[in-house]
Design an enzyme around this catalytic site. Structure first.
Site, PDB file in Angstrom:
ATOM      1  N   LYS A  92      38.061  10.205   2.493  1.00  0.00           N
ATOM      2  CA  LYS A  92      38.684  11.260   1.691  1.00  0.00           C
ATOM      3  C   LYS A  92      38.029  12.582   2.072  1.00  0.00           C
ATOM      4  CE  LYS A  92      41.307  10.758  -1.665  1.00  0.00           C
ATOM      5  NZ  LYS A  92      42.724  10.397  -1.449  1.00  0.00           N
TER       6      LYS A  92
ATOM      7  N   THR B 177      40.745   5.438   0.055  1.00  0.00           N
ATOM      8  CA  THR B 177      40.103   6.763   0.067  1.00  0.00           C
ATOM      9  C   THR B 177      40.010   7.277  -1.370  1.00  0.00           C
ATOM     10  OG1 THR B 177      42.158   8.008   0.396  1.00  0.00           O
ATOM     11  CG2 THR B 177      41.008   7.265   2.368  1.00  0.00           C
ATOM     12  N   ASP B 178      40.932   6.827  -2.211  1.00  0.00           N
ATOM     13  CA  ASP B 178      40.886   7.243  -3.618  1.00  0.00           C
ATOM     14  C   ASP B 178      39.619   6.711  -4.290  1.00  0.00           C
ATOM     15  OD1 ASP B 178      42.444   8.597  -5.771  1.00  0.00           O
ATOM     16  OD2 ASP B 178      42.208   6.631  -6.721  1.00  0.00           O
TER      17      ASP B 178
ATOM     18  N   PHE C 183      23.433  44.967  25.850  1.00  0.00           N
ATOM     19  CA  PHE C 183      24.158  44.048  26.732  1.00  0.00           C
ATOM     20  C   PHE C 183      24.416  44.804  28.031  1.00  0.00           C
ATOM     21  CE2 PHE C 183      27.835  41.488  28.220  1.00  0.00           C
ATOM     22  CZ  PHE C 183      27.162  40.277  28.290  1.00  0.00           C
TER      23      PHE C 183
ATOM     24  N   ARG D  14      23.702  48.811  20.615  1.00  0.00           N
ATOM     25  CA  ARG D  14      25.012  48.461  20.055  1.00  0.00           C
ATOM     26  C   ARG D  14      24.811  47.770  18.718  1.00  0.00           C
ATOM     27  NH1 ARG D  14      27.072  42.810  23.068  1.00  0.00           N
ATOM     28  NH2 ARG D  14      25.173  41.671  22.584  1.00  0.00           N
TER      29      ARG D  14
ATOM     30  N   GLN E 221      23.191  35.383  23.221  1.00  0.00           N
ATOM     31  CA  GLN E 221      22.655  34.112  23.718  1.00  0.00           C
ATOM     32  C   GLN E 221      21.134  34.066  23.514  1.00  0.00           C
ATOM     33  OE1 GLN E 221      25.089  35.885  25.152  1.00  0.00           O
ATOM     34  NE2 GLN E 221      26.311  34.680  26.586  1.00  0.00           N
TER      35      GLN E 221
ATOM     36  N   ASN F 295      30.740  36.519  18.240  1.00  0.00           N
ATOM     37  CA  ASN F 295      30.254  37.888  18.437  1.00  0.00           C
ATOM     38  C   ASN F 295      31.282  38.833  17.818  1.00  0.00           C
ATOM     39  OD1 ASN F 295      28.989  40.171  19.323  1.00  0.00           O
ATOM     40  ND2 ASN F 295      29.133  39.702  21.508  1.00  0.00           N
TER      41      ASN F 295
ATOM     42  N   HIS G 109      32.664  41.862  17.446  1.00  0.00           N
ATOM     43  CA  HIS G 109      32.541  43.102  18.222  1.00  0.00           C
ATOM     44  C   HIS G 109      32.773  44.345  17.366  1.00  0.00           C
ATOM     45  CE1 HIS G 109      32.447  40.612  21.761  1.00  0.00           C
ATOM     46  NE2 HIS G 109      33.645  40.105  21.509  1.00  0.00           N
TER      47      HIS G 109
HETATM   48  O1  LIG Z   1      25.811  39.127  23.580  1.00  0.00           O
HETATM   49  C1  LIG Z   1      26.782  39.083  24.341  1.00  0.00           C
HETATM   50  N1  LIG Z   1      26.948  38.017  25.168  1.00  0.00           N
HETATM   51  C2  LIG Z   1      28.004  37.908  26.041  1.00  0.00           C
HETATM   52  O2  LIG Z   1      28.122  36.913  26.795  1.00  0.00           O
HETATM   53  C3  LIG Z   1      28.935  38.950  26.043  1.00  0.00           C
HETATM   54  N2  LIG Z   1      30.078  39.166  26.760  1.00  0.00           N
HETATM   55  C4  LIG Z   1      30.596  40.343  26.324  1.00  0.00           C
HETATM   56  O3  LIG Z   1      31.667  40.849  26.752  1.00  0.00           O
HETATM   57  N3  LIG Z   1      29.794  40.896  25.368  1.00  0.00           N
HETATM   58  C5  LIG Z   1      28.748  40.044  25.185  1.00  0.00           C
HETATM   59  N4  LIG Z   1      27.673  40.094  24.348  1.00  0.00           N
END
Ligand SMILES: O=c1[nH]c(=O)c2[nH]c(=O)[nH]c2[nH]1
Length: 304
Positions: free
Chosen positions: A12, A57-58, A158, A175, A225, A251, A253
């Site tokens: 469930k 499942t009940d 970056f 950024r 990363q 991410n 943006h």
């Molecule tokens: O921290 C980031 N990792 C990426 O792999 C990546 N690729 C991207 O376009 N921006 C970012 N920023």
């Protein structure tokens, strides 16, 4: 043509349950989303349609509700283990049980400076998670959190990335970095061992979260990363009970908005917060000597 039924499980999904502790005037709340999945030889239900071995499942749902009272929910890890053990030890055809839990967190309302006894406000967006697997190979507890939305307005770069004919992204050394963290960590447990008594589930949860927030905030990040690597390894450094950690971070943006068009100076102050597409950065980090995970990561509905 002969066919083979291989992987199967059933249960469930997403029983929403609220358990109130009201033994004193000061109540406590546990707000849960519980998914059960049973594993074992349930082939006949698929092949011939026989339900003889099938615990509905009940019924699984009913047990999950009743156990919030019978066993209590001191922590979702403890509750999940009790429920998983019940299915495996009490229900004959079940060889493995997977319990996935999301916990929605509440904090007490403060009225005239005093915490209220029975009124709460939802705490942020963060959801605490647990996924418990009990089977013949042992007991496995994966704890974690998701939807922890976090943003830093500098301290993120970056640059130096691979460039080809399609690359348009400018390099940046300052950024916004923002994400909604989804992290799960696996506890060490000797195969078949009893981990209930020994692990401070609440304490480690709070600590792991604090460590990740600190790493996110304080690392001069060269990429999301790298931030994930630092968050994961810092948690493993601090907690020997944890043997493996999986991190997933969209991410979110934030693009400089072109206000120069209006004669207004832009110094990293006005952004378009774009919701999609988003980069999706994922990593699994394990101790070199981590015990085998067996089916610990094999999910059902709640926690992919
Ligand atoms: O921290 C980031 N990792 C990426 O792999 C990546 N690729 C991207 O376009 N921006 C970012 N920023």
């Amino acid at each position: 043509m002969a066919y083979l039924l291989s992987d199967h499980q059933y249960g469930k999904a997403e029983s929403r349950m609220v358990r109130i502790y009201r033994d004193t005037a000061r109540h406590e709340i546990r707000d849960l989303n519980v998914t059960t999945a049973l594993r074992g030889d349930f082939a006949e239900a698929y092949l011939s349609g026989s339900q003889a071995a099938v615990l509905p499942t009940d019924t699984q749902k009913n047990t999950a509700f009743s156990y919030t009272k019978e066993k209590g929910v001191a922590t979702i890890e403890q509750y999940g283990l009790e429920l998983a053990r019940h299915f495996v030890s009490e229900i004959e055809p079940v060889s493995g049980a997977r319990i996935e839990i999301e916990e929605f967190l509440w904090e007490r309302a403060v009225i005239d400076g005093v915490e209220h006894d029975h009124t709460w406000l939802r705490k942020g967006q963060e959801v605490r998670t647990a996924a418990i697997t009990v089977d013949a190979t042992g007991e496995y507890v994966i704890a974690g959190l998701k939807d922890l939305i976090i943003l830093k307005s500098t301290g993120s770069e970056f640059a130096g990335f691979l460039v080809d004919g399609y690359t348009t992204l400018p390099e940046t050394h300052d950024r916004v970095m923002a994400t909604a963290l989804d992290v799960k960590w696996r506890y060490a447990a000797a195969d078949g061992g009893d981990v209930v008594g020994g692990v401070d589930w609440d304490g480690i949860y709070a600590s792991a979260k604090a460590i990740m927030v600190k790493e996110f905030a304080t690392l001069q990040s060269l990429a999301l990363q790298q931030t994930l690597w630092h968050m994961g390894t810092a948690v493993l450094d601090a907690h020997p009970e944890i043997v493996e950690i999986k991190l997933k971070a969209p991410n979110k943006h934030h693009f400089d908005y072109d206000i120069a068009r209006f004669g207004v100076e832009q110094k990293g102050e006005v952004f378009h917060a774009d919701d999609r597409p988003y980069g999706l950065i994922e990593a699994t980090i394990a101790r070199e000597d981590a015990p085998a995970a067996h089916d610990a990561w094999k999910f059902s509905a709640g926690l992919a």
